[in-house]
Design a protein around this motif. Structure first.
Motif, mmCIF file in Angstrom:
data_model
loop_
_atom_site.group_PDB
_atom_site.id
_atom_site.type_symbol
_atom_site.label_atom_id
_atom_site.label_comp_id
_atom_site.label_asym_id
_atom_site.label_seq_id
_atom_site.Cartn_x
_atom_site.Cartn_y
_atom_site.Cartn_z
ATOM 1 N N LEU A 147 -0.601 6.501 -6.890
ATOM 2 C CA LEU A 147 -1.967 6.793 -7.337
ATOM 3 C C LEU A 147 -2.303 8.259 -7.080
ATOM 4 O O LEU A 147 -2.851 8.948 -7.953
ATOM 5 C CB LEU A 147 -2.954 5.913 -6.573
ATOM 6 N N VAL A 148 -1.954 8.747 -5.871
ATOM 7 C CA VAL A 148 -2.232 10.150 -5.543
ATOM 8 C C VAL A 148 -1.466 11.063 -6.498
ATOM 9 O O VAL A 148 -2.007 12.064 -6.994
ATOM 10 C CB VAL A 148 -1.854 10.447 -4.078
ATOM 11 N N TYR A 162 4.021 12.526 -1.244
ATOM 12 C CA TYR A 162 2.743 11.883 -1.567
ATOM 13 C C TYR A 162 2.366 10.851 -0.509
ATOM 14 O O TYR A 162 1.178 10.685 -0.199
ATOM 15 C CB TYR A 162 2.794 11.298 -2.980
ATOM 16 N N ILE A 196 -9.975 8.282 2.301
ATOM 17 C CA ILE A 196 -8.606 8.747 2.015
ATOM 18 C C ILE A 196 -8.565 9.398 0.636
ATOM 19 O O ILE A 196 -7.970 10.467 0.442
ATOM 20 C CB ILE A 196 -7.608 7.574 2.083
ATOM 21 N N GLY A 197 -9.254 8.768 -0.342
ATOM 22 C CA GLY A 197 -9.253 9.299 -1.698
ATOM 23 C C GLY A 197 -9.865 10.685 -1.768
ATOM 24 O O GLY A 197 -9.314 11.592 -2.402
ATOM 25 N N THR A 218 -3.128 11.053 -9.845
ATOM 26 C CA THR A 218 -4.376 11.811 -9.739
ATOM 27 C C THR A 218 -4.075 13.303 -9.738
ATOM 28 O O THR A 218 -4.787 14.092 -10.358
ATOM 29 C CB THR A 218 -5.114 11.435 -8.445
ATOM 30 N N VAL A 252 -1.154 10.596 1.793
ATOM 31 C CA VAL A 252 -1.915 9.388 2.123
ATOM 32 C C VAL A 252 -2.057 9.251 3.636
ATOM 33 O O VAL A 252 -3.157 8.993 4.143
ATOM 34 C CB VAL A 252 -1.220 8.140 1.526
ATOM 35 N N ALA A 258 -5.464 9.353 5.747
ATOM 36 C CA ALA A 258 -5.859 8.199 6.556
ATOM 37 C C ALA A 258 -6.098 8.616 8.003
ATOM 38 O O ALA A 258 -7.087 8.206 8.623
ATOM 39 C CB ALA A 258 -4.767 7.129 6.489
ATOM 40 N N ALA A 276 0.836 -1.201 0.000
ATOM 41 C CA ALA A 276 0.000 0.000 0.000
ATOM 42 C C ALA A 276 0.868 1.248 0.000
ATOM 43 O O ALA A 276 0.570 2.234 -0.682
ATOM 44 C CB ALA A 276 -0.918 -0.003 1.219
ATOM 45 N N VAL A 285 2.093 1.756 -3.554
ATOM 46 C CA VAL A 285 1.111 1.981 -4.619
ATOM 47 C C VAL A 285 0.305 3.269 -4.396
ATOM 48 O O VAL A 285 0.171 4.089 -5.309
ATOM 49 C CB VAL A 285 0.160 0.774 -4.728
ATOM 50 N N LEU A 286 -0.211 3.464 -3.154
ATOM 51 C CA LEU A 286 -1.122 4.593 -2.918
ATOM 52 C C LEU A 286 -0.496 5.956 -3.238
ATOM 53 O O LEU A 286 -1.143 6.782 -3.901
ATOM 54 C CB LEU A 286 -1.638 4.558 -1.477
ATOM 55 N N LEU A 318 -10.706 3.551 2.207
ATOM 56 C CA LEU A 318 -10.031 3.994 0.983
ATOM 57 C C LEU A 318 -10.788 5.148 0.327
ATOM 58 O O LEU A 318 -10.166 6.089 -0.173
ATOM 59 C CB LEU A 318 -9.904 2.823 0.005
#
Lengths: 178, 314
Positions: free
Chosen positions: B21-22, B232, B265-266, B25, B236, B240, B14, B17-18, B262
């Motif tokens: 992703l952020v 980043y 957090i997103g 985005t 996250v 969280a 996580a 990866v997260l 999730l």
């Protein structure tokens, strides 16, 4: 508080870890005062505080350990570094870091350590506590501070409040001379 | 033992990866908010592989250390900035009972370790032997000192409400009406957290138009990429934590718990990006003023409110 004296040999894992953390704490503390690089001294202080927090953890004082990191590493050392960088923070060795009071400071330091260690040894040589996990958690700590030790706690609060007000008075230029 | 290994493996995955992703985005959301398209070619579909391509590029670049720099500190600073966020993820609960390690004083652990991360920026700023870097490091230190207080005060309001410092314990106690009750503290926590991450509008320490890139000015290649990853990962972790403390974490109707975590957090990460596009950078005096005149009194007010409601309810 008086339990049977435990056997020291063979040492348990906790004892070995505790001793190693102690060595790191003392070693980095010595480096704080002997290093010739000003900023390195502050960073060695971080290592020393971290090892101290690790020591608290081994003694199951979980809450005290995290507060130690939060206050000392997160706030005090950052304040120190800010102060050093604001005034002077040369990269590399400084020649003029040694104070003329070296010997006196050494004597005072060794004497203080001697007094503290001898008091501890004289007072608590036969006092043993079993380490129960969770005994230093936030809840037992909070209830002992706010039930048993509430008077010293309040006295310390007043002391800190006085220091706080003093700092405000000293730093405000618009209320001086009245 | 196997259970712990699996949990830690999931957390590391996580963590890797997260943040990417952020980051992706942010590329796309910022672009569309500014009437651009953002990356479109890498990987084919809407440039989804742009950050992977960036990573490959960073690894290939030369690792430059300035001649006058303090080499050791310069080298370890990115790790000091990045590792705390990985460590924090271990104690954040994502579902009912789904947590790496449940610490009794988890809240203090999280705040303490996040404070250590800022040391990375200060160390980088000093060790670079560059006046812009030192200025950036000093600004980072000043910012941390003023925003740590409202952050801790707002977080302790939730701990008071729940009667525990354990993050899982806080979520077990959580009720829906805590949302309005703790809303003020939530805003203070999120804004102060944003300032600790040095994200716009609180990016005075890295203000690119005046001090180039602040503490990261002299960094190149993989070490610079680690600083970016830390930023980043910080988003996250902040998302969280805000979700767990103020938005009920895995609580929510219909969907399973981890999905709710999730989603929250997103949404918070989107808000972080949105704020970056919407607000101009704050000046140093405005930054300090917001912390001491704005956030600290608000956090104290929230603490008082929590205490009063707690006493009335008991």
């Amino acid at each position: 508080m008086n339990f049977a004296s435990p056997a020291f040999w063979p040492p348990t894992t906790q004892e070995i870890v505790f001793l190693l953390l102690g060595v790191i704490a003392v070693g980095s503390a010595v480096l704080v005062v002997t290093t010739r690089q000003l900023v390195h001294a502050a960073l060695w202080l971080v290592v020393s505080f971290g090892a101290l927090a690790g020591g608290y953890l081994v003694l199951t004082a979980e809450f005290v350990a995290w507060v130690q990191i939060l206050i000392y590493v997160g706030a005090i050392v950052v304040l120190l570094l800010f102060g050093i960088m604001l005034t002077r923070a040369p990269i590399g060795r400084s020649a003029d870091l040694d104070s003329g009071n070296q010997i006196a400071a050494l004597v005072v330091g060794v004497a203080t350590a001697g007094v503290l260690v001898s008091v501890l040894v004289a007072g608590f040589r036969h006092a043993y506590m079993p380490l129960t996990p969770g005994a230093g958690a936030a809840k037992p700590l909070g209830s002992s501070i706010f039930r048993t030790w509430v008077l010293p706690f309040e006295a310390l609060s007043v002391l800190l409040l006085a220091a706080l007000i003093g700092a405000i008075v000293l730093s405000r230029t618009d209320i001086r001379g009245r | 033992m196997l259970d712990v290994v699996i949990r830690l493996a999931i957390i590391v995955a996580a963590f890797l990866v997260l943040p990417l992703l952020v980051g992706q985005t942010e590329h796309k959301v910022m672009a569309h908010m500014q009437s651009r398209l953002g990356p479109m070619y890498a990987g084919g579909f809407h440039g989804w592989a742009q950050l992977i391509a960036d990573g490959v590029k960073f690894v290939q670049k030369e690792d430059i250390i300035p001649a006058a720099a303090d080499r050791t500190i310069f080298k370890i600073a990115p790790a000091v900035a990045l590792v705390p966020y990985l460590v924090v993820l271990i104690v954040i609960p994502v579902g009912d009972g789904l947590v790496g390690v449940d610490l009794d004083a988890g809240l203090f652990f999280v705040l303490a370790v996040m404070g250590v991360g800022v040391l990375g920026a200060i160390m980088a700023g000093w060790a670079s032997a560059n006046k812009y870097s030192v200025l950036g490091g000093m600004r980072a230190a000043a910012q941390l000192m003023s925003y740590e207080l409202p952050l801790v005060l707002a977080a302790s309001s939730v701990a008071m409400a729940a009667g525990t410092l354990s993050l899982s314990g806080i979520l077990d106690e959580w009720q829906w009406w805590w949302l309005p009750w703790q809303a003020l503290g939530g805003v203070v926590f999120f804004v102060a957290g944003l300032a600790e991450l040095r994200r716009p509008p609180f990016d005075m320490p890295i203000a690119d138009s005046e001090i180039i890139m602040g503490p990261m000015t002299e960094y190149a290649g993989i070490r610079f990429a680690l600083f970016m990853l830390a930023e980043y990962a910080g988003i996250v972790v902040l998302g969280a934590l805000t979700a767990v403390l103020f938005l009920g974490g895995w609580h929510g109707p219909l969907l399973p718990g981890p999905v709710w975590t999730l989603i929250k957090i997103g949404v918070l990460a989107f808000v972080v990006i949105w704020v970056r596009v919407s607000y101009p950078r704050m000046r140093e005096d405005q930054l300090q003023r917001l912390a001491w005149v704005g956030l600290v009194p608000l956090a104290l007010l929230q603490l008082a409110l929590t205490g009063v409601v707690k006493v009335v309810m008991a």
